[in-house]
Write a protein that holds these residues in place. Sequence first.
Motif, PDB file in Angstrom:
ATOM      1  N   UNK A  32       0.842  -1.196   0.000  1.00  0.00           N
ATOM      2  CA  UNK A  32       0.000   0.000   0.000  1.00  0.00           C
ATOM      3  C   UNK A  32       0.877   1.245   0.000  1.00  0.00           C
ATOM      4  N   UNK A  33       0.325   2.325  -0.475  1.00  0.00           N
ATOM      5  CA  UNK A  33       1.003   3.612  -0.310  1.00  0.00           C
ATOM      6  C   UNK A  33       0.898   4.071   1.147  1.00  0.00           C
ATOM      7  N   UNK A  34       1.640   5.094   1.495  1.00  0.00           N
ATOM      8  CA  UNK A  34       1.620   5.593   2.875  1.00  0.00           C
ATOM      9  C   UNK A  34       0.232   6.119   3.216  1.00  0.00           C
ATOM     10  N   UNK A  35      -0.284   5.679   4.356  1.00  0.00           N
ATOM     11  CA  UNK A  35      -1.619   6.089   4.805  1.00  0.00           C
ATOM     12  C   UNK A  35      -1.449   7.028   6.000  1.00  0.00           C
ATOM     13  N   UNK A  36      -2.076   8.191   5.911  1.00  0.00           N
ATOM     14  CA  UNK A  36      -2.030   9.174   6.994  1.00  0.00           C
ATOM     15  C   UNK A  36      -3.460   9.569   7.351  1.00  0.00           C
ATOM     16  N   UNK A  37      -3.787   9.450   8.646  1.00  0.00           N
ATOM     17  CA  UNK A  37      -5.138   9.747   9.139  1.00  0.00           C
ATOM     18  C   UNK A  37      -5.048  10.945  10.060  1.00  0.00           C
ATOM     19  N   UNK A  38      -5.819  11.977   9.777  1.00  0.00           N
ATOM     20  CA  UNK A  38      -5.821  13.212  10.567  1.00  0.00           C
ATOM     21  C   UNK A  38      -7.256  13.572  10.912  1.00  0.00           C
ATOM     22  N   UNK A  39      -7.493  13.913  12.177  1.00  0.00           N
ATOM     23  CA  UNK A  39      -8.823  14.297  12.638  1.00  0.00           C
ATOM     24  C   UNK A  39      -8.895  15.806  12.819  1.00  0.00           C
ATOM     25  N   UNK A 265      -5.998   2.882  12.383  1.00  0.00           N
ATOM     26  CA  UNK A 265      -7.130   3.738  12.776  1.00  0.00           C
ATOM     27  C   UNK A 265      -7.253   3.812  14.298  1.00  0.00           C
ATOM     28  N   UNK A 266      -7.089   2.671  14.974  1.00  0.00           N
ATOM     29  CA  UNK A 266      -7.184   2.660  16.439  1.00  0.00           C
ATOM     30  C   UNK A 266      -6.073   3.496  17.072  1.00  0.00           C
ATOM     31  N   UNK A 267      -4.870   3.444  16.526  1.00  0.00           N
ATOM     32  CA  UNK A 267      -3.784   4.259  17.070  1.00  0.00           C
ATOM     33  C   UNK A 267      -4.040   5.746  16.850  1.00  0.00           C
ATOM     34  N   UNK A 268      -4.580   6.081  15.677  1.00  0.00           N
ATOM     35  CA  UNK A 268      -4.891   7.495  15.412  1.00  0.00           C
ATOM     36  C   UNK A 268      -5.981   8.001  16.356  1.00  0.00           C
ATOM     37  N   UNK A 269      -6.992   7.178  16.629  1.00  0.00           N
ATOM     38  CA  UNK A 269      -8.052   7.573  17.566  1.00  0.00           C
ATOM     39  C   UNK A 269      -7.511   7.719  18.982  1.00  0.00           C
ATOM     40  N   UNK A 270      -6.626   6.826  19.387  1.00  0.00           N
ATOM     41  CA  UNK A 270      -6.055   6.903  20.733  1.00  0.00           C
ATOM     42  C   UNK A 270      -5.176   8.146  20.884  1.00  0.00           C
ATOM     43  N   UNK A 271      -4.387   8.464  19.874  1.00  0.00           N
ATOM     44  CA  UNK A 271      -3.544   9.667  19.942  1.00  0.00           C
ATOM     45  C   UNK A 271      -4.391  10.926  20.014  1.00  0.00           C
TER      46      UNK A 271
END
Length: 437
Positions: A32-39, A265-271
Amino acid sequence: MRETPLSNCERQFLLKAIEEKKRLDGRQTYDYRNIKITFGTDYGCCIVDLGKTRVLAQVSCELVAPKENRPTEGILFLSLELSPMASPIFEAGRQSELLVKLNRLLERCLRNSKCIDTESLCVVSGEKVWQIRVDVHVLNHEGNLMDAASIAAIAGLCHFRRPDVGIQGDEVTVYGPEERDPVPLSIYHMPICVSFAFFLEGTYLLVDPSEREERVMDGLLVIAMNKHREICSIQSSGGIMLLKDQVLRCSKIASVKVSEITDLINRALENDRKARKEGGKFGFAELMAVQRITALKSDEVSIEMSDGDAGAPSVAITTESPPEVGRVPSPVVRAPGAGQVGESLENAWGLEQLEEEEDQPGDEVMDEGLEIKEENQRQEKSKGEVVVISDSEEEEVVILNPKTQVKESTLHASQSQPQSTGAAKKKKKQQKKKPVH
């Protein structure tokens, strides 16, 4: 605007690279390409970057009347938008074939898989329920929109908080976030789509195809699965015939990729949860770089002053105090980087030039010369002398004797003043000699 077709040379180059198990961006077949999740700052706002593909998902809610056949269940509404900002091939206000396809895939992935407990969204049976709306906007199209849209939608739903509700009799009270903490949604599982592109009649396949790879592919297989290895939906497009072994192989690859994306996704939500609790930077504030000219704050470098404090008393005794004794501010050294807006010294542009102009004595001398000249002219006028000041090159001729012939003469400006004064004196003498009748 129609899509620009690929040239034959470019198409052959891409297919030849796929045969040699090489990709343009250097990835392997199943990478996969790099995935970045930002809220975002508000709950339910999520941006997902899948390489250069960027998708924004915004979740909102409102109280509506339930459906007649399901009076105790809430409503989940999904909407996907392809704007010309993402790619010039998309047209505003027109539903393309790709848009309809993506909307159907997203509905099968989230709504038909029952990933959300819709019964928990009921407020009053048969009267009021919560309608959860998920708006997905494609900000940049660089291939594999379905995977990015599914990740953004499910991450936004996990991050969303609906207002708390109180019921007293027939009255329904919706409390704001200041009165009561918002309530998260009840989510059973997180279905995520994984796309497989097939080339050369199914001989080769790639995971997460880019935009140029999608142009030369023969078919596409999209598998929606959760981390429990439960297939939520599966769809094949392109008219290619796939074997059973190929589908099983793709499902095994999808199970590994889904588990990795779910952990991300879980790590992004926890951060994000920790950042909100500690009061630090969260949401889009993390995207603002410090070394940027639009930043209003700059980093400061600390200076070690321990050696200077030891010898400061002896230096202060031997040194004479300045005439204006004041508090000297502590030294501050700016960190290396771009100039900062809002933190600078007083503007001193043009001050030195103004001071030099004020100090020049030439203006005062010129003013004094003008005053002396005006005073001399007043004195001459008071004595009764005729003063003729003219800038013209020609003067009128004064006739002294009418019997003599009149000759026109042109006088220069430098000789006009004495001649005119002499003519005036002769005219006065002539008037004195005339007899009085």
